[in-house]
Scaffold this active site. Structure first.
Site, PDB file in Angstrom:
ATOM      1  N   HIS A  68     -63.957 -56.293  21.815  1.00 36.99           N
ATOM      2  CA  HIS A  68     -65.076 -56.673  22.691  1.00 36.99           C
ATOM      3  C   HIS A  68     -64.710 -56.336  24.126  1.00 36.99           C
ATOM      4  O   HIS A  68     -63.544 -56.037  24.427  1.00 36.99           O
ATOM      5  CB  HIS A  68     -65.399 -58.168  22.542  1.00 36.99           C
ATOM      6  CG  HIS A  68     -64.193 -59.042  22.325  1.00 36.99           C
ATOM      7  ND1 HIS A  68     -63.208 -59.181  23.280  1.00 36.99           N
ATOM      8  CD2 HIS A  68     -63.781 -59.776  21.258  1.00 36.99           C
ATOM      9  CE1 HIS A  68     -62.261 -59.982  22.810  1.00 36.99           C
ATOM     10  NE2 HIS A  68     -62.574 -60.360  21.577  1.00 36.99           N
ATOM     11  N   HIS A  72     -58.750 -61.326  26.601  1.00 33.70           N
ATOM     12  CA  HIS A  72     -58.092 -62.562  26.190  1.00 33.70           C
ATOM     13  C   HIS A  72     -56.728 -62.644  26.861  1.00 33.70           C
ATOM     14  O   HIS A  72     -56.001 -61.645  26.920  1.00 33.70           O
ATOM     15  CB  HIS A  72     -57.811 -62.588  24.683  1.00 33.70           C
ATOM     16  CG  HIS A  72     -59.012 -62.756  23.807  1.00 33.70           C
ATOM     17  ND1 HIS A  72     -60.036 -63.614  24.081  1.00 33.70           N
ATOM     18  CD2 HIS A  72     -59.324 -62.182  22.616  1.00 33.70           C
ATOM     19  CE1 HIS A  72     -60.923 -63.559  23.109  1.00 33.70           C
ATOM     20  NE2 HIS A  72     -60.524 -62.695  22.207  1.00 33.70           N
ATOM     21  N   HIS A 106     -57.887 -56.093  17.927  1.00 30.98           N
ATOM     22  CA  HIS A 106     -56.815 -57.090  17.887  1.00 30.98           C
ATOM     23  C   HIS A 106     -56.988 -58.029  16.701  1.00 30.98           C
ATOM     24  O   HIS A 106     -58.099 -58.263  16.226  1.00 30.98           O
ATOM     25  CB  HIS A 106     -56.744 -57.895  19.187  1.00 30.98           C
ATOM     26  CG  HIS A 106     -58.006 -58.609  19.553  1.00 30.98           C
ATOM     27  ND1 HIS A 106     -59.081 -57.965  20.120  1.00 30.98           N
ATOM     28  CD2 HIS A 106     -58.382 -59.908  19.431  1.00 30.98           C
ATOM     29  CE1 HIS A 106     -60.053 -58.838  20.336  1.00 30.98           C
ATOM     30  NE2 HIS A 106     -59.655 -60.030  19.906  1.00 30.98           N
ATOM     31  N   CYS A 120     -55.787 -69.566  24.216  1.00 26.97           N
ATOM     32  CA  CYS A 120     -56.508 -68.337  24.547  1.00 26.97           C
ATOM     33  C   CYS A 120     -57.487 -68.626  25.675  1.00 26.97           C
ATOM     34  O   CYS A 120     -58.398 -69.434  25.538  1.00 26.97           O
ATOM     35  CB  CYS A 120     -57.245 -67.817  23.312  1.00 26.97           C
ATOM     36  SG  CYS A 120     -58.226 -66.340  23.658  1.00 26.97           S
TER      37      CYS A 120
END
Lengths: 150, 150
Positions: A68, A72, A106, A120
Site C-alpha cells: 500500500h 509502517h 510485506h 506498528c
C-alpha cells in the site's frame, strides 16, 4: 475520541494485554488471507494523526501479504520471526526495527515455536492494502526460502 | 530524509541500542533541568508527521518537569519508575501505557535501582515546552509524595 477523555495510564495486565484495550480481529475483511493474528489499538491520536497498534502473530502464524502507499514503522516487542520487505526477507527478534516503505510487499511470520508481537505506527488516514494477483504470492515470498526456519 | 533511503531493518544491538540510531542528548538546551536522560529517534516519518523516540532515564534520574500543547503517547519498554501526569503520580512498569494530554504538567522518574526506558510518540511539528515558574515545581510535583519509593 478526545485525548483527555482517555485514561491517562493504562496498565499492562500481563501477557500483552492492557487495561481498557480490546483485542480485535486482525482484519475486518474475512476474505483476506492470514493466520492467527490479533490487533490492539494502543494509541489513536489526532495530532499527529496516527495510530500505534500492537499485532500479535501466534506461533506458525502470518500476516497478510500486501502492499500500500502508506508506510509502517515497526518495533518487535515479543518473540521472534521473519519478515518480508520488498525483495528481501529478514529474521527479526526483540526490539528490532522495521521500515515498510510505500508500495512494498510485506509479510510478518512468527517462528514455529514462538509468537511474534510488534508495535506498528501508521497514519490514521491511509489507503487500502493491495493483495497479490492469483499465482503471484509464491514468487513474491520466495525470499523467505533463504532464511530456513529461524 | 526520505522513507526509502532508510535501512529497512535496524537490529537491536542489545542494551537498548540500535544499528544506525544515535544516542543523543535529551535536551539541546543546557539550562533545562533534568538528570541522566538520553534520547534516540527510532522513526521519523512524513506521513503521519510523527516521531517515535526512545528515552532512557538512568536509575535515580528524571526528565524535565514541563507542559506543552502537543501530546505524548508513551509505552514503557524497560525497567520501572514513576510519572506525574497533571495532579496525579503513578508507579509505572514494563509495557504500561501513558497519555500526556495538552498543557498537562508531566515528569518521568526512574526507580532508584533501575532505569526507566520508554517509547514516546510525538508530532514532528510541535510547540516548545513550558517550564514551571520559580518556586512552582515543588507544588506541582507534590503528588509524587503519595507513592513512596516504588
Amino acid at each position: 475520541m478526545s485525548q483527555d477523555a482517555k485514561p491517562l495510564v493504562r496498565r499492562h495486565r500481563g501477557d500483552f494485554h492492557w487495561e481498557g484495550v480490546d483485542v480485535l480481529k486482525y482484519k475486518q475483511d474475512d476474505t483476506t488471507p492470514f493466520r492467527d493474528v490479533t490487533r490492539q489499538v494502543l494509541f489513536d491520536a489526532q495530532d499527529p494523526p496516527a495510530q500505534l497498534r500492537y499485532f500479535e502473530v501466534a506461533p506458525g502464524g502470518w500476516t497478510t501479504l500486501e502492499r500500500h502507499e502508506h508506510v509502517h514503522a515497526v518495533m518487535v516487542i515479543r518473540g521472534r520471526g521473519t519478515c518480508l520487505v520488498g525483495d528481501q526477507a529478514h529474521a527479526i527478534a526483540l526490539h528490532d526495527l522495521v521500515n515498510i516503505p510505500p508500495m512494498t510487499w510485506h509479510q510478518f511470520r512468527a517462528a514455529a515455536d514462538e509468537p511474534l508481537g510488534f508495535l506498528c505506527l501508521v497514519a490514521s488516514d491511509r489507503d487500502r492494502p493491495q493483495l497479490p494477483r492469483d499465482g503471484e504470492a509464491e514468487t513474491i515470498t520466495k525470499p523467505f526460502d533463504t532464511l530456513g526456519n529461524p
